[in-house]
Design an enzyme around this catalytic site. Structure first.
Site, PDB file in Angstrom:
ATOM      1  CG  HIS A 239       9.217  11.993  36.584  1.00  0.00           C
ATOM      2  ND1 HIS A 239       9.917  12.349  35.465  1.00  0.00           N
ATOM      3  CD2 HIS A 239       8.683  13.172  37.059  1.00  0.00           C
ATOM      4  CE1 HIS A 239       9.816  13.652  35.259  1.00  0.00           C
ATOM      5  NE2 HIS A 239       9.076  14.179  36.222  1.00  0.00           N
ATOM      6  CG  HIS A 278       9.602   9.321  27.300  1.00  0.00           C
ATOM      7  ND1 HIS A 278       8.662  10.246  26.885  1.00  0.00           N
ATOM      8  CD2 HIS A 278      10.338   9.920  28.260  1.00  0.00           C
ATOM      9  CE1 HIS A 278       8.846  11.353  27.572  1.00  0.00           C
ATOM     10  NE2 HIS A 278       9.848  11.191  28.415  1.00  0.00           N
ATOM     11  CG  ASP A 335      16.048   8.989  34.073  1.00  0.00           C
ATOM     12  OD1 ASP A 335      16.763   9.956  34.362  1.00  0.00           O
ATOM     13  OD2 ASP A 335      14.811   8.990  34.177  1.00  0.00           O
TER      14      ASP A 335
HETATM   15  N1  CMC Z   1      10.686  -2.093  30.330  1.00  0.00           N
HETATM   16  C1  CMC Z   1       9.917  -3.091  29.856  1.00  0.00           C
HETATM   17  N2  CMC Z   1       8.687  -2.894  29.331  1.00  0.00           N
HETATM   18  C2  CMC Z   1       8.234  -1.644  29.289  1.00  0.00           C
HETATM   19  C3  CMC Z   1       8.991  -0.547  29.760  1.00  0.00           C
HETATM   20  C4  CMC Z   1      10.258  -0.824  30.293  1.00  0.00           C
HETATM   21  N3  CMC Z   1      11.030   0.165  30.777  1.00  0.00           N
HETATM   22  N4  CMC Z   1       8.293   0.575  29.582  1.00  0.00           N
HETATM   23  C5  CMC Z   1       7.126   0.240  29.033  1.00  0.00           C
HETATM   24  N5  CMC Z   1       7.082  -1.103  28.860  1.00  0.00           N
HETATM   25  C6  CMC Z   1       5.993  -1.883  28.265  1.00  0.00           C
HETATM   26  C7  CMC Z   1       4.851  -2.038  29.255  1.00  0.00           C
HETATM   27  O1  CMC Z   1       5.036  -3.166  30.065  1.00  0.00           O
HETATM   28  C8  CMC Z   1       3.674  -2.136  28.326  1.00  0.00           C
HETATM   29  O2  CMC Z   1       3.662  -3.452  27.786  1.00  0.00           O
HETATM   30  P1  CMC Z   1       2.275  -4.177  27.431  1.00  0.00           P
HETATM   31  O3  CMC Z   1       1.655  -3.338  26.357  1.00  0.00           O
HETATM   32  O4  CMC Z   1       2.699  -5.523  26.976  1.00  0.00           O
HETATM   33  O5  CMC Z   1       1.480  -4.189  28.701  1.00  0.00           O
HETATM   34  C9  CMC Z   1       4.026  -1.186  27.187  1.00  0.00           C
HETATM   35  O6  CMC Z   1       5.454  -1.102  27.201  1.00  0.00           O
HETATM   36  C10 CMC Z   1       3.466   0.204  27.369  1.00  0.00           C
HETATM   37  O7  CMC Z   1       3.785   0.645  28.659  1.00  0.00           O
HETATM   38  P2  CMC Z   1       2.990   1.768  29.422  1.00  0.00           P
HETATM   39  O8  CMC Z   1       3.207   1.617  30.888  1.00  0.00           O
HETATM   40  O9  CMC Z   1       1.568   1.828  28.956  1.00  0.00           O
HETATM   41  O10 CMC Z   1       3.666   3.062  28.891  1.00  0.00           O
HETATM   42  P3  CMC Z   1       3.657   4.438  29.613  1.00  0.00           P
HETATM   43  O11 CMC Z   1       3.584   5.467  28.570  1.00  0.00           O
HETATM   44  O12 CMC Z   1       2.650   4.549  30.704  1.00  0.00           O
HETATM   45  O13 CMC Z   1       5.088   4.382  30.299  1.00  0.00           O
HETATM   46  C11 CMC Z   1       7.039   4.885  31.380  1.00  0.00           C
HETATM   47  C12 CMC Z   1       6.080   5.301  30.270  1.00  0.00           C
HETATM   48  C13 CMC Z   1       8.224   5.862  31.363  1.00  0.00           C
HETATM   49  C14 CMC Z   1       6.342   5.020  32.731  1.00  0.00           C
HETATM   50  C15 CMC Z   1       7.512   3.442  31.152  1.00  0.00           C
HETATM   51  O14 CMC Z   1       8.147   3.321  29.908  1.00  0.00           O
HETATM   52  C16 CMC Z   1       8.419   2.945  32.264  1.00  0.00           C
HETATM   53  O15 CMC Z   1       7.943   2.496  33.301  1.00  0.00           O
HETATM   54  N6  CMC Z   1       9.785   3.044  32.067  1.00  0.00           N
HETATM   55  C17 CMC Z   1      10.706   2.702  33.106  1.00  0.00           C
HETATM   56  C18 CMC Z   1      10.899   3.886  34.036  1.00  0.00           C
HETATM   57  C19 CMC Z   1      11.706   4.989  33.404  1.00  0.00           C
HETATM   58  O16 CMC Z   1      12.723   4.747  32.775  1.00  0.00           O
HETATM   59  N7  CMC Z   1      11.267   6.245  33.615  1.00  0.00           N
HETATM   60  C20 CMC Z   1      11.955   7.421  33.119  1.00  0.00           C
HETATM   61  C21 CMC Z   1      11.174   8.128  32.059  1.00  0.00           C
HETATM   62  S1  CMC Z   1      12.127   9.338  31.146  1.00  0.00           S
HETATM   63  C22 CMC Z   1      12.776  10.460  32.242  1.00  0.00           C
HETATM   64  C23 CMC Z   1      11.778  11.165  33.063  1.00  0.00           C
HETATM   65  O17 CMC Z   1      10.842  11.778  32.567  1.00  0.00           O
HETATM   66  O18 CMC Z   1      11.915  11.103  34.285  1.00  0.00           O
END
Ligand code: CMC
Length: 399
Positions: A239, A278, A335
């Site tokens: 987050h 996201h 971010d």
């Molecule tokens: N880099 C590489 N791969 C990614 C990333 C990333 N940043 N984000 C998602 N993926 C991949 C993930 O590995 C998965 O791949 P697979 O289907 O092959 O297993 C797929 O995308 C779906 O990921 P998910 O974890 O199911 O998606 P989610 O909706 O739970 O994740 C998230 C959302 C924000 C937690 C994730 O994108 C992430 O960890 N991003 C990095 C952290 C980040 O930048 N957070 C800030 C969010 S925006 C500002 C805020 O609200 O704070």
């Protein structure tokens, strides 16, 4: 209306049947309430505060006005704005005891932990705490917005070995943050860019920290308890903590020419690239788009360090968009470009997430006050998947 039916599994002695309900891990795709505070259109990459597009607000408004808009649901007239902006200024002073807490924790704890503790401690010095009327919650919100800004600037000063300084009445909210952090007035351009960053982070619908604010407040605790929960939730790198982590990655990349190799190898190792992806946006985050434009416009007048970070950020963005944007819907989020911008403003990495909390405070408060108008305890279900009716074996007989 969205209706969710959970079929209940049939319990049998020793195990549960396979008749499981549908489980939405992380509450993904679940609506839990209605709100008029914010609309987030994840398909088209649009964001609106109280109906106003974020592009319009970031171009024409300022953080003080956005706080008013979020809390009161309408733009203020001149008189309303002046009263509100001066209340934010007059509430920026911190109780001595809170300053002591910050000083004591500054070099021992992560700034987010210090912030969480200091904001929680503010409740001891706010006479309105037992009053849960809307008027009292508005007053408390103004205090929380103003004092959180002072707390974060003071954390920065103490970490730098400097002393607490008071805000200046002639400066804007953003100007005061930079003044209280640095001990001198910063350029008007820097104040304006910080003001825009504050507006862009002010609100974002039912994100994790806002949800946790509502979970805490829906028990009818109080607004200090609720936003303390929000701060605790914001800390994590999935987050709000992603901004600090993204900058750390850019610093680890070191030189622009290393960018592609670093990202490729991180992705091969199944690592997440912070500042991308996201839960709701499956396209470019509109806030990241705006920040990128400002970052590019600042490039020529920036230090070598910021130019280097910007170059790394732009190369990483191009690679990620080519590789994962169109195929997996993973695009830059708010971010990603924040780190180089804050670095250009002289704000250290450890204050990025606390600063995110400063900007998100009006969003948390606006949501909380709205939710209390038709409060319902938030209490979802979990499906128990372990054994049942186990035999209790006395300790002396256990292996
Ligand atoms: N880099 C590489 N791969 C990614 C990333 C990333 N940043 N984000 C998602 N993926 C991949 C993930 O590995 C998965 O791949 P697979 O289907 O092959 O297993 C797929 O995308 C779906 O990921 P998910 O974890 O199911 O998606 P989610 O909706 O739970 O994740 C998230 C959302 C924000 C937690 C994730 O994108 C992430 O960890 N991003 C990095 C952290 C980040 O930048 N957070 C800030 C969010 S925006 C500002 C805020 O609200 O704070």
């Amino acid at each position: 209306m969205l209706v969710i039916n959970l079929s209940v599994g049939t319990e049998k002695r020793g195990h549960l049947s396979v008749d499981e309900p549908t489980i939405n891990l992380g509450l993904e795709g679940i609506y839990f309430t209605k709100s008029e505070v914010c609309k987030l259109d994840g398909i088209n990459g649009r964001l609106y505060y109280r109906g106003y597009p974020i592009e319009t607000l970031s171009k024409n408004s300022n953080f003080e006005e956005v706080c008013y808009l979020l809390l009161y649901g309408k733009l203020p007239n001149e008189e309303e704005f002046n009263i509100f902006a001066s209340a934010l200024k007059s509430e920026s002073e911190l109780p001595e005891q809170v300053i002591s807490i910050i000083k004591d924790m500054s070099n021992k704890a992560h700034p987010m932990d210090t912030l969480r503790t200091a904001v929680s401690a503010l409740s001891a010095y706010d006479n309105d705490v037992p009053d849960s009327s809307i008027d009292a919650n508005m007053r408390k919100s103004v205090r929380l917005i103003a004092k959180t800004c002072s707390i974060v600037a003071t954390i920065g000063r103490f970490r730098n070995g400097e002393s607490y300084i008071r805000s200046k009445p002639n400066l804007s909210f953003a100007g005061n943050f930079l003044y209280m952090l640095n001990g001198s007035r910063q350029s008007q351009q820097n104040e304006k860019i910080l003001d825009i960053m504050l507006m862009l982070h002010a609100e974002h619908s039912s994100n994790a920290s806002t949800f946790s604010t509502l979970v805490a407040g829906a028990t009818l605790s109080d607004i200090h308890a609720a936003v303390t929960s929000g701060i605790a939730t914001l800390k994590g790198p999935l987050h709000g903590g992603a901004d600090e982590a993204a900058l750390a990655m850019m610093r680890a990349i070191g030189r622009p020419d290393n960018t592609e190799e670093y990202i490729e190898s991180a992705l091969e190792g199944k690592k997440r690239i912070m500042g991308f992806g996201h839960r709701v946006y499956k396209t470019y985050d509109p806030r990241a788009r705006i920040i990128k434009v400002y970052l590019e416009s600042m490039q020529d007048s920036s230090s070598e360090e910021v130019r280097n970070l910007t170059s790394i950020a732009l190369r990483a963005e191009k690679l990620m968009v080519d590789k994962l944007g169109k195929t997996k819907g993973i695009w830059p989020n708010v971010d990603f470009f924040s780190g180089p911008v804050y670095t250009a403003l002289g704000i250290p990495g450890y204050l990025f997430t606390p600063l995110f909390a400063v900007s998100r405070m009006p969003g948390w408060c606006a949501h909380m006050i709205e939710y209390w108008k038709s409060n319902r305890l938030i209490r979802p279900l979990e499906y128990y998947s372990g054994p049942i009716d186990l035999e209790y074996i006395p300790m002396e007989n256990r292996s």
